[in-house]
Design a protein around this motif. Sequence first.
Motif, PDB file in Angstrom:
ATOM      1  N   GLU A   7       5.867 -36.710  38.743  1.00  0.00           N
ATOM      2  CA  GLU A   7       6.113 -35.436  39.408  1.00  0.00           C
ATOM      3  C   GLU A   7       6.497 -34.364  38.398  1.00  0.00           C
ATOM      4  O   GLU A   7       6.095 -33.207  38.496  1.00  0.00           O
ATOM      5  N   GLY A   8       7.272 -34.762  37.361  1.00  0.00           N
ATOM      6  CA  GLY A   8       7.651 -33.817  36.316  1.00  0.00           C
ATOM      7  C   GLY A   8       6.435 -33.316  35.564  1.00  0.00           C
ATOM      8  O   GLY A   8       6.327 -32.120  35.267  1.00  0.00           O
ATOM      9  N   ALA A   9       5.503 -34.224  35.253  1.00  0.00           N
ATOM     10  CA  ALA A   9       4.278 -33.808  34.569  1.00  0.00           C
ATOM     11  C   ALA A   9       3.462 -32.877  35.454  1.00  0.00           C
ATOM     12  O   ALA A   9       2.900 -31.877  34.989  1.00  0.00           O
ATOM     13  N   TRP A  10       3.409 -33.191  36.741  1.00  0.00           N
ATOM     14  CA  TRP A  10       2.639 -32.379  37.691  1.00  0.00           C
ATOM     15  C   TRP A  10       3.213 -30.970  37.763  1.00  0.00           C
ATOM     16  O   TRP A  10       2.504 -29.980  37.641  1.00  0.00           O
ATOM     17  N   PHE A  11       4.534 -30.874  37.932  1.00  0.00           N
ATOM     18  CA  PHE A  11       5.156 -29.563  38.057  1.00  0.00           C
ATOM     19  C   PHE A  11       5.154 -28.810  36.737  1.00  0.00           C
ATOM     20  O   PHE A  11       5.007 -27.594  36.709  1.00  0.00           O
ATOM     21  N   PRO A 101      -5.685 -31.754  34.563  1.00  0.00           N
ATOM     22  CA  PRO A 101      -5.226 -31.277  35.872  1.00  0.00           C
ATOM     23  C   PRO A 101      -5.617 -32.177  37.049  1.00  0.00           C
ATOM     24  O   PRO A 101      -4.734 -32.608  37.810  1.00  0.00           O
ATOM     25  N   PRO A 102      -6.905 -32.539  37.215  1.00  0.00           N
ATOM     26  CA  PRO A 102      -7.217 -33.413  38.354  1.00  0.00           C
ATOM     27  C   PRO A 102      -6.683 -34.835  38.180  1.00  0.00           C
ATOM     28  O   PRO A 102      -6.347 -35.489  39.179  1.00  0.00           O
ATOM     29  N   LEU A 103      -6.570 -35.307  36.937  1.00  0.00           N
ATOM     30  CA  LEU A 103      -6.050 -36.659  36.736  1.00  0.00           C
ATOM     31  C   LEU A 103      -4.572 -36.739  37.095  1.00  0.00           C
ATOM     32  O   LEU A 103      -4.127 -37.705  37.729  1.00  0.00           O
ATOM     33  N   LEU A 104      -3.799 -35.738  36.707  1.00  0.00           N
ATOM     34  CA  LEU A 104      -2.374 -35.738  37.055  1.00  0.00           C
ATOM     35  C   LEU A 104      -2.169 -35.653  38.563  1.00  0.00           C
ATOM     36  O   LEU A 104      -1.299 -36.317  39.130  1.00  0.00           O
ATOM     37  N   HIS A 135      -2.213 -37.346  25.186  1.00  0.00           N
ATOM     38  CA  HIS A 135      -1.696 -36.277  26.031  1.00  0.00           C
ATOM     39  C   HIS A 135      -1.221 -36.838  27.370  1.00  0.00           C
ATOM     40  O   HIS A 135      -0.117 -36.519  27.848  1.00  0.00           O
ATOM     41  N   LEU A 136      -2.018 -37.697  27.953  1.00  0.00           N
ATOM     42  CA  LEU A 136      -1.676 -38.293  29.246  1.00  0.00           C
ATOM     43  C   LEU A 136      -0.439 -39.175  29.127  1.00  0.00           C
ATOM     44  O   LEU A 136       0.448 -39.161  29.990  1.00  0.00           O
ATOM     45  N   GLY A 137      -0.351 -39.939  28.029  1.00  0.00           N
ATOM     46  CA  GLY A 137       0.803 -40.798  27.835  1.00  0.00           C
ATOM     47  C   GLY A 137       2.091 -40.007  27.653  1.00  0.00           C
ATOM     48  O   GLY A 137       3.128 -40.354  28.224  1.00  0.00           O
ATOM     49  N   VAL A 138       2.027 -38.930  26.878  1.00  0.00           N
ATOM     50  CA  VAL A 138       3.218 -38.107  26.658  1.00  0.00           C
ATOM     51  C   VAL A 138       3.683 -37.467  27.968  1.00  0.00           C
ATOM     52  O   VAL A 138       4.881 -37.428  28.268  1.00  0.00           O
ATOM     53  N   LEU A 139       2.749 -36.976  28.774  1.00  0.00           N
ATOM     54  CA  LEU A 139       3.127 -36.312  30.023  1.00  0.00           C
ATOM     55  C   LEU A 139       3.688 -37.281  31.064  1.00  0.00           C
ATOM     56  O   LEU A 139       4.596 -36.934  31.816  1.00  0.00           O
ATOM     57  N   THR A 140       3.147 -38.493  31.127  1.00  0.00           N
ATOM     58  CA  THR A 140       3.582 -39.435  32.153  1.00  0.00           C
ATOM     59  C   THR A 140       4.659 -40.390  31.669  1.00  0.00           C
ATOM     60  O   THR A 140       5.379 -40.983  32.477  1.00  0.00           O
ATOM     61  N   GLY A 141       4.739 -40.595  30.353  1.00  0.00           N
ATOM     62  CA  GLY A 141       5.671 -41.577  29.803  1.00  0.00           C
ATOM     63  C   GLY A 141       5.165 -42.997  29.860  1.00  0.00           C
ATOM     64  O   GLY A 141       5.859 -43.930  29.442  1.00  0.00           O
TER      65      GLY A 141
END
Length: 232
Positions: A7-11, A101-104, A135-141
């Motif tokens: 949710e943090g990555a999304w927002f 954007p669509p993946l998140l 990029h995806l790993g950093v945003l989602t953890g």
Amino acid sequence: MAWSALEGAWFSRRANPWPTTAGEAEAVQEQLRPLVDLTDPGPPTVDFIAGLDVGYAPDSDEVTGAVVVLDNTLQVVDHATSREKAKFPYIPGLFAFRELPPLLTALGRLTVIPDLLICDGYGLAHPRRFGLACHLGVLTGLPTIGVAKTAFVGTHADPAPTRGSWTPITLDHDTVGRALRTRDHVKPVFVSQGHRISLDNACAHVLHVTPAYRLPEPIRLADRLSRTDPPA
């Protein structure tokens, strides 16, 4: 991991201006690159593994992010999609800014939280060492692996023809991934670390989820979903 990370990555993606030029996007990559963790060996086994891919609509600027979650027996336990207009131009090395954007959004729609992500794309094997998987790993953890169908940067020798054989992908004298043979006498795939997983462990997971085809099953199913699922 809790839902709050996704949710943090999304927002965060919506609260901050999304890059619109190559220069802005490259600056974001340079800013986030130090956050990539390449020392964590990652989980040796996982309960849920997700494949992520993006489909591009013909003659349209729409993109569809698709996520398929499999359990450790490779049975599908969850899936989600998101279709939206691309927010960034088609520029090699910056595909993440079209596809994130669509993946998140699709990840945020899951009811099962994956333990590991495998995305169709690159991680460390990237001109700025920060591809989609990083990029995806950093945003989602989440631990994240990049698996590509074709080579992008660096050089590699052809691996031996047997399943499990590999050769290093080198860029500027550094190892940034592996050309990995997933089936006997079939073209290799190109594996690179994204975040919170070692290269040895990444290749082991890729082989585990590639029992019958050249591509890992999670990515193969996500690719199909991204091209066949109706608009969400």
